[in-house]
Design an enzyme around this catalytic site. Structure first.
Site, PDB file in Angstrom:
ATOM      1  N   SER A 240      15.126 -91.963  69.384  1.00 36.03           N
ATOM      2  CA  SER A 240      15.857 -92.901  68.525  1.00 36.03           C
ATOM      3  C   SER A 240      16.452 -92.143  67.341  1.00 36.03           C
ATOM      4  O   SER A 240      15.940 -91.082  66.947  1.00 36.03           O
ATOM      5  CB  SER A 240      14.901 -93.980  68.002  1.00 36.03           C
TER       6      SER A 240
ATOM      7  N   TYR B 104       7.044 -96.453  63.483  1.00 36.44           N
ATOM      8  CA  TYR B 104       8.032 -96.222  64.549  1.00 36.44           C
ATOM      9  C   TYR B 104       8.804 -94.929  64.299  1.00 36.44           C
ATOM     10  O   TYR B 104       8.955 -94.101  65.206  1.00 36.44           O
ATOM     11  CB  TYR B 104       8.981 -97.403  64.634  1.00 36.44           C
TER      12      TYR B 104
ATOM     13  N   LYS C 146       8.820 -91.450  66.735  1.00 36.48           N
ATOM     14  CA  LYS C 146      10.024 -90.869  67.308  1.00 36.48           C
ATOM     15  C   LYS C 146      10.265 -89.451  66.786  1.00 36.48           C
ATOM     16  O   LYS C 146      10.803 -88.592  67.507  1.00 36.48           O
ATOM     17  CB  LYS C 146      11.230 -91.769  67.033  1.00 36.48           C
TER      18      LYS C 146
END
Length: 232
Positions: free
Chosen positions: A124, A137, A141
């Site tokens: 991402s 998150y 990533k």
């Protein structure tokens, strides 16, 4: 090929259309049932990839895999000061640990056959930019990007290429979790030179390129699919 819903589902269907023998892995039987209804040639495997022992038992005899897409991910958004241990552990177990484990299983087979292969991790833009309420998150990533590079370094001598795609928000079910509010979405799209979020097909096409022989000298790359967000 291992996938779940959203981008993974679309990738599985695209590979099947091109004649690949596709194995789809997810913990949700209903997703597999609907996928097989749409494409009967896809081989469904139901397992929770966060469960190391069960994943090992289910996948160790899966057969020959030449192309692997690691797409399983979870995102539970919390402000930094409210992050809980359970959320942290679940996110890292799925977004990083499961990628390492499944890739180990597949890469052992690739190495033993001596025929090389290609692995694509779905990362991402959040790996490289701080986003509010995305502390865990973003961290997973970022870890995934570095895991991709180390895998490329160590597996490259066996002609196993490892790359990642790093999309901006895509309006899958998970993307809607973070960006369905129009005002919040505008704060992001205003920073994307192309002025929009990515479509699922934009990401799928990049994955197919990295899996294919057209990218034979591409290894260890984190490929933005973000309309120019990271460049600016």
């Amino acid at each position: 090929m291992f996938c779940v819903s959203g981008i993974g589902r679309a990738t599985a269907l695209a590979l099947a259309r091109y004649g690949a023998r596709v194995t789809a892995v997810t913990r949700t039987q209903a997703d597999l049932d609907s996928l097989v209804q749409e494409c009967a040639s896809i081989i469904p495997v139901c397992v929770d990839l966060a469960d190391w022992a069960t994943t090992e038992a289910v996948l160790r005899d899966i057969g020959r895999i030449d192309l692997l897409v690691n797409n399983a991910a979870c995102a539970k958004l919390q402000p930094f000061l409210e992050v809980t241990p359970d959320q942290f552990d679940q996110s890292f177990n799925v977004n990083v640990k499961a990628v390492l484990h499944v890739s180990q299983i597949v890469a052992h087979g690739m190495k033993a056959r001596g025929s090389g292969g290609s692995i694509v991790n779905v990362s991402s833009q959040a790996s490289q930019r701080a986003l509010r309420d995305h502390a865990v998150y973003c961290s997973t990533k970022g870890a995934l990007d570095m895991l991709t590079k180390v895998m490329a370094l160590e597996l490259g001598p066996y002609q196993i290429r490892v790359n990642s795609v790093n999309p901006t928000a895509v309006m899958t079910e998970m993307g809607q979790l973070g960006w369905s509010d129009p005002e919040k979405a505008r704060t992001m799209t205003s920073r994307i030179p192309l002025g929009r979020f990515a479509e699922v097909e934009d990401v799928v096409n990049s994955i197919l390129f990295l899996l294919s022989d057209k990218s034979n000298m591409t290894n260890g790359v984190t490929l933005p699919v973000d309309g120019g967000f990271l460049a600016c």
